[in-house]
Structures are given as C-alpha cells and as structure tokens.
Scaffold this active site. Structure first.
Site, PDB file in Angstrom:
ATOM      1  N   TYR A 142       0.225  36.029 -44.495  1.00 23.62           N
ATOM      2  CA  TYR A 142      -0.353  36.536 -42.929  1.00 23.62           C
ATOM      3  C   TYR A 142      -2.283  36.108 -42.350  1.00 23.62           C
ATOM      4  O   TYR A 142      -2.464  35.776 -42.112  1.00 23.62           O
ATOM      5  CB  TYR A 142      -0.127  37.640 -41.689  1.00 23.62           C
ATOM      6  CG  TYR A 142       1.104  38.130 -42.110  1.00 23.62           C
ATOM      7  CD1 TYR A 142       2.084  37.371 -41.843  1.00 23.62           C
ATOM      8  CD2 TYR A 142       1.308  39.399 -41.667  1.00 23.62           C
ATOM      9  CE1 TYR A 142       3.914  37.894 -41.718  1.00 23.62           C
ATOM     10  CE2 TYR A 142       2.968  39.955 -41.326  1.00 23.62           C
ATOM     11  CZ  TYR A 142       3.551  38.565 -41.059  1.00 23.62           C
ATOM     12  OH  TYR A 142       5.242  39.470 -41.046  1.00 23.62           O
ATOM     13  N   HIS A 202       8.763  39.140 -49.542  1.00 19.00           N
ATOM     14  CA  HIS A 202       8.808  38.462 -48.288  1.00 19.00           C
ATOM     15  C   HIS A 202      10.442  37.587 -47.811  1.00 19.00           C
ATOM     16  O   HIS A 202      10.386  37.653 -46.613  1.00 19.00           O
ATOM     17  CB  HIS A 202       7.777  37.671 -48.113  1.00 19.00           C
ATOM     18  CG  HIS A 202       7.286  37.240 -46.514  1.00 19.00           C
ATOM     19  ND1 HIS A 202       6.403  37.246 -46.462  1.00 19.00           N
ATOM     20  CD2 HIS A 202       7.582  37.575 -45.668  1.00 19.00           C
ATOM     21  CE1 HIS A 202       6.231  37.358 -45.151  1.00 19.00           C
ATOM     22  NE2 HIS A 202       7.356  37.832 -44.570  1.00 19.00           N
TER      23      HIS A 202
END
Length: 365
Positions: A142, A202
């Site tokens: 992010y 992730h």
C-alpha cells in the site's frame, strides 16, 4: 518376655508404616508437581513451578497455547453471556475483540488503509483511533506504512489511546518472500514500532511462501511479531499446503468476503485450526459498494433498524464471525461505520443475509 516381644514388634510396625507414609507422600508430591507441570505446558506459559523450568521461545509458547485456548472457547460456548459463538471462534461484543489462537486479543472491527497515502492516510488513521477504532490494517504494497505510523504516533501524543490498545496489521509482499527477515525489519522501521501485532503473507505463492512464513515464525520467537497469518488463500488444499510445512498455525486468514461472497467453504475449513476469517472488501470494494448498498434485502433490513446499508453489512460481518476492516478517508463515514455496536440483527435477518451468497468475487486477484 512376651510383653517385651510385643513392644518390639509394635515399634517395628510403626517404623514400617512411617516409611510407607513418607514414600506415599513423596509419590503424591511428585504426582502433584507433574500435574502442575502439565497444566503449565497446556496453558502455554513460561510460569515456573517449584523447580525452575527451561525457557521456551515465543514460537513454542504460541504453539503450546492453542489447545488451552480452544478449550476456553468451548467453555465460552457453554457459558454464553456476551459472547457470540461461531464454531470454535468467539466474538465478544462487549470488549469488541476475539481471542486468536496465538493467545492475543484482536479487535473485531477496524479500518483498512488500502489506497490511503500521505497526509490523507495520517488523518484517516488518527480519526479512526479517535472514534474508538483500535485495529489498523496496512501493507507494504500500500506504500503507506510510514503514514500509518505517523497517524498512530499522533493519536498517542494527543492522549486518547496508548500503543498497547492499538492492534496493527501489515502484510509481506510476494517480492520479499525470498528475504522475509529483511522485509519484517523494514516494515517495523517504516511503521516506527517496536513490534507488529499481526503480519500476514499478502498472497499465496507456492515455492516461496513457506520460507517467508518461516521467517515470520522466527520473528515471533524474537518478539518482533506477536501473531502471524495469511491472505488470499482461497482453497483448503492451498491453506493446508502451507500449514503442513510450518510450525505456528495461522491466527487469521484475510480474504475477500462480503454478502455476495461469504467464504463459506474456507470458514468451515478454518474451524479445525481456530483460525479467524477477516474480510477485505467487506462492503464490496470501490466501484461495487453501491451494488450491495442497493440490494433489496439489505435496504429492507436497514430500514427496519433505522441504519444505513453499510452499517447492516458490517454488523452482519461481525455476527457471521468475520473481522471487518472497511476503508475510508471520510471522517463522517469512519464514524458511521463504527456505530454498529448499538443494535443486533435477528436470526431471521441473518438467514436472509446468508441467502444472498452467490460465491461471487468482485476482485480478480
């Protein structure tokens, strides 16, 4: 003479009984110490009995806690009270937390920070913590771990929260799986934290994710991470593949989950591990929220409770056993989303929500 003989015999008998009593007492004490030792092991702590026990690593401690935690959940299942029970997972709506299989309490509601960057990220994190939110979700990918860290420090400096009250989640990106230890240290530095409450991989990546997970296990033993888990593992076989090659059972699985994709198969599979489901895209994700917000069933239930569609969906998540982390940069929406603890969906309404499942994902990754 006979009297003297009886006296000697009596003395010998008393000595014999005394010896037996001492031996029995010793056996009883030994049994007691062994029992205490067994209880200490089952509790997964480094508590000492009468003799000093060898120190165990955090990883060993975490694994040892699982059996006792699941037993506690079974007791909660019987006691009821403020706990809403989903299989082996118990969400406590009074404390707004769930007990992970790692032994740590995790908030059942938080804020996601995907697409929040710079000062916007800082402001959103600060606003969320100010409104009562205690779970912050971020990720290396992010590119906002620094902003999340700044928001956390600002909230602490302003005095309405402490570090111990905040639960921080971040994620290791697939490109870093080859050097997980360095990735963990880099996230700690970007966040400006001494430890991370939860780190998760992730994405599934057969061939490299096992070594990355093992790096997280090592970081648990070093006190850098408290709990570890996975994200985007969508089949039982894929999940079990990694579990079978590692030591610490994942505390959490974060997948796309919402009323149209309720992750039913995976949640059922996770129950045996005491692994909690967390939803990303809990409201459908950008570009799809209005699809869910305008669903006739959701609108009807919202009207019945004088709540918004977003609040109904988020409340459904919690009652269904999904940790929810909606993202927003709008302070009013952040506050609105958090106001889901003052009402409860009925059993009939939960069944109507369950009937919306289409096993339909909005994202392609």
């Amino acid at each position: 003479m006979k009297r003297l003989y009886n006296l000697i015999l009596a003395c010998l008998l008393m000595v014999s009984l005394s010896a037996c009593g001492k031996q029995a007492g010793a056996d009883s004490s030994a049994d007691k110490v062994m029992e205490q030792h067994g209880q200490t092991e089952r509790a997964g702590t480094t508590e000492q009995t009468e003799q000093e026990q060898p120190a165990v690593s955090d990883a060993e401690q975490t694994e040892a806690q699982t059996e006792n935690i699941l037993t506690d959940r079974e007791e909660q299942k019987i006691e009821g009270g403020d706990n809403t029970v989903m299989g082996d997972i118990s969400f406590n709506f009074e404390t707004k937390t769930v007990l992970l299989n790692s032994g740590y309490e995790m908030p059942i509601y938080g804020i996601g920070t995907y697409s929040l960057t710079g000062d916007t990220c800082v402001e959103s994190v600060t606003a969320a913590l100010n409104s009562g939110v205690r779970l912050i979700d971020t990720a290396y990918m992010y590119h906002n771990e620094e902003g999340v860290g700044r928001g956390i420090r600002r909230a602490i400096e302003e005095g309405f929260v402490t570090r111990e009250e905040i639960f921080v989640t971040t994620k290791m990106w697939t490109d870093d799986y080859g050097n997980g230890a360095a990735a963990i240290d880099a996230s700690l530095e970007r966040l400006g934290l001494d430890y991370i409450d939860l780190m998760i991989l992730h994405h599934s990546a057969p061939g490299s994710d096992v070594s990355a997970y093992q790096a997280m296990e090592q970081a648990v033993s070093e006190g850098k991470l408290r709990s570890i888990g996975l994200s985007n593992y969508y089949t039982p076989d894929d999940f079990d593949r990694l579990v079978g090659e590692t030591t610490i059972t994942p505390a959490l699985l974060q997948n796309e989950t919402h009323p149209y994709h309720q992750s039913t198969e995976m949640k059922e599979h996770l129950r045996q591990y005491g692994t909690v489901m967390e939803s990303w895209y809990p409201l459908g994700g950008r570009g799809n929220t209005q699809t869910l917000f305008s669903d006739e069933t959701i609108v009807e239930i919202a009207d019945a409770h004088n709540k918004t569609s977003a609040q109904i969906i988020l409340r459904w998540h919690l009652q269904a056993g999904n940790i929810a982390i909606p993202g927003s940069s709008n302070e009013a929406h952040i506050q609105e989303n958090y106001e889901i603890f003052d009402f409860e969906l009925t059993e009939d309404e939960m069944q109507r929500m369950t009937a919306l499942d289409r096993n339909e994902r909005f994202a392609s990754y």
